[in-house]
Design an enzyme around this catalytic site. Structure first.
Site, short mmCIF file in Angstrom:
data_model
loop_
_atom_site.label_atom_id
_atom_site.label_comp_id
_atom_site.label_asym_id
_atom_site.label_seq_id
_atom_site.Cartn_x
_atom_site.Cartn_y
_atom_site.Cartn_z
N GLU A 72 0.82 -1.22 0.00
CA GLU A 72 0.00 0.00 0.00
C GLU A 72 0.85 1.27 0.00
OE1 GLU A 72 -2.71 0.57 3.31
OE2 GLU A 72 -3.66 2.21 2.23
N ASP A 93 -0.46 -5.21 3.20
CA ASP A 93 -1.00 -4.01 3.84
C ASP A 93 -0.30 -3.94 5.20
OD1 ASP A 93 -2.40 -1.94 4.95
OD2 ASP A 93 -4.33 -2.59 4.12
N ILE A 95 -0.42 -1.83 7.78
CA ILE A 95 -1.39 -1.69 8.87
C ILE A 95 -2.77 -1.57 8.21
CG2 ILE A 95 -2.21 -0.36 10.85
CD1 ILE A 95 0.57 0.70 11.34
N ASP A 96 -3.60 -2.56 8.37
CA ASP A 96 -4.97 -2.42 7.91
C ASP A 96 -5.78 -2.01 9.14
OD1 ASP A 96 -6.91 -2.55 5.76
OD2 ASP A 96 -7.84 -4.13 6.96
N THR A 98 -5.62 1.74 9.84
CA THR A 98 -4.76 2.85 10.29
C THR A 98 -5.55 3.85 11.14
OG1 THR A 98 -3.25 2.58 8.46
CG2 THR A 98 -3.24 4.73 9.51
N ASP A 222 -5.90 -4.94 0.83
CA ASP A 222 -6.92 -5.05 1.89
C ASP A 222 -7.48 -6.47 1.97
OD1 ASP A 222 -7.10 -2.18 2.50
OD2 ASP A 222 -8.09 -1.98 0.55
C1 IPD Z 1 -8.86 0.64 5.32
C2 IPD Z 1 -9.59 -0.41 6.11
C3 IPD Z 1 -11.05 -0.05 6.24
C4 IPD Z 1 -11.69 0.18 4.91
C5 IPD Z 1 -10.88 1.22 4.13
C6 IPD Z 1 -9.45 0.77 3.96
P1 IPD Z 1 -6.26 1.17 5.79
O1 IPD Z 1 -7.50 0.30 5.15
O2 IPD Z 1 -9.49 -1.68 5.52
O3 IPD Z 1 -11.77 -1.07 6.87
O4 IPD Z 1 -12.99 0.63 5.13
O5 IPD Z 1 -11.44 1.45 2.89
O6 IPD Z 1 -8.74 1.73 3.22
O7 IPD Z 1 -6.30 2.51 5.12
O8 IPD Z 1 -6.50 1.24 7.24
O9 IPD Z 1 -5.12 0.35 5.36
CA CA Z 2 -2.94 0.26 5.37
CA CA Z 3 -6.06 -1.35 4.14
#
Ligand code: IPD
Ligand code: CA
Ligand code: CA
Length: 283
Positions: A72, A93, A95-96, A98, A222
């Site tokens: 990402e 990813d 940190i999913d 963030t 994701d």
């Molecule tokens: C997000 C998370 C979130 C989703 C967002 C993503 P991130 O990823 O997965 O649940 O609703 O669209 O972008 O930005 O925390 O890596």
């Molecule tokens: Ca992320």
């Molecule tokens: Ca993510």
């Protein structure tokens, strides 16, 4: 062809490196963070996201110099997502969740997948806050901290707990579509949750504590690991409009089983038609 022994080796190395990278998240979770924004005011990134990705890229490429990467933060910096080839490719990813991380809400994970010949072979999702590691290898089932997991046996949306994410609602051209989908699902389901991590939502369906997860507009990082973990656990993932799921352009309906996935997809298709008719009437 990659042998089962090689896959096992890739898996063991990736698991150890994921645990090592998770220390960065553990160090950062209670710190006051400098937050940068990316595509919008709600698209957050911290130095910890970048550090986790850097560490995983560097250490995995030292171990496996011919492997490729899709991550990402690197894609965001380069303003380009690398094309997926047949070469072994790690999709990461760092940190999913963030936004959760920034607010110290403990639904956060590292998501790591390995794709070979465009097929998902390994999926690892690790939440350092609860020390929960979800893993899967193609054809070998899925587990949580080494114990086999299965989705729930729920077969009706009206008896389901559903995870929906709000971030899709802020694309102004699609807010009416997103809100109408939310309303339609809230009306039918037992309950709706928003946990803030798409990867963990997939793992939760795999584990049987969420029955359905729906979200459009996600990216490969994701969903790649979660997609394999869910299908290996015995769950279903389809495209929102009912077709075959493409983890490189993900529009997700993830469900405990096919019956539930199809019911959700049909409800979304009907709801979208109503929303589009309303739009036409307005114009
Ligand atoms: C997000 C998370 C979130 C989703 C967002 C993503 P991130 O990823 O997965 O649940 O609703 O669209 O972008 O930005 O925390 O890596
Ligand atoms: Ca992320
Ligand atoms: Ca993510």
């Amino acid at each position: 062809m990659t042998s089962a022994e090689e896959i096992e080796h890739f898996f063991q190395v990736a698991k150890l490196l994921t645990l090592e990278a998770a220390e960065v998240i553990k160090d950062g979770i209670n710190e006051l963070k400098d937050i940068e924004t990316k595509s919008s005011d709600k698209d957050l990134v911290t130095k910890y996201d970048k550090e986790v990705e850097r560490l995983l890229f560097e250490k995995l490429s030292n171990e496996f110099p011919d492997h490729k990467f899709i991550g990402e933060e690197t894609s965001s910096t380069n303003k380009e997502i690398p094309e997926l080839t047949d070469a072994p490719t790690w999709i990461i990813d760092p940190i999913d969740g963030t936004t959760n991380f920034v607010h110290r809400f403990p639904q956060i994970c590292i998501s790591v997948a390995l794709v070979i010949n465009k097929r998902l072979e390994i999926g690892i999702i690790y939440n350092p806050c609860y020390d929960e590691m979800y893993t899967a290898k193609k054809g070998q089932g899925a587990s949580l901290n080494g114990k086999s997991i299965r989705p729930s046996s729920t077969k009706e949306l009206k008896k389901s707990l559903v995870n929906l994410e709000t971030s899709a609602l802020f694309t102004t051209s699609k807010t009416d579509i997103g809100l109408a989908r939310f309303n339609a699902i809230i009306e039918v389901a037992h309950g709706v949750r928003t946990i803030g991590s798409a990867a963990l939502a997939l793992a939760f369906v795999a584990r049987g504590i969420i029955d359905v997860f729906h979200m459009d507009g996600l990216k490969s990082w994701d969903v790649a690991a979660g997609c394999l973990i869910l299908t290996e656990a015995g769950g279903t993932i389809i495209d929102t409009k009912g077709g075959i799921f493409n983890f490189m352009a993900p529009k997700v309906i993830a469900a405990a089983n096919e019956v539930l996935a199809i019911e959700t997809s049909k409800l979304i298709i009907e709801t979208d038609l109503k929303t589009l008719r309303k739009r036409l009437k307005k114009n």
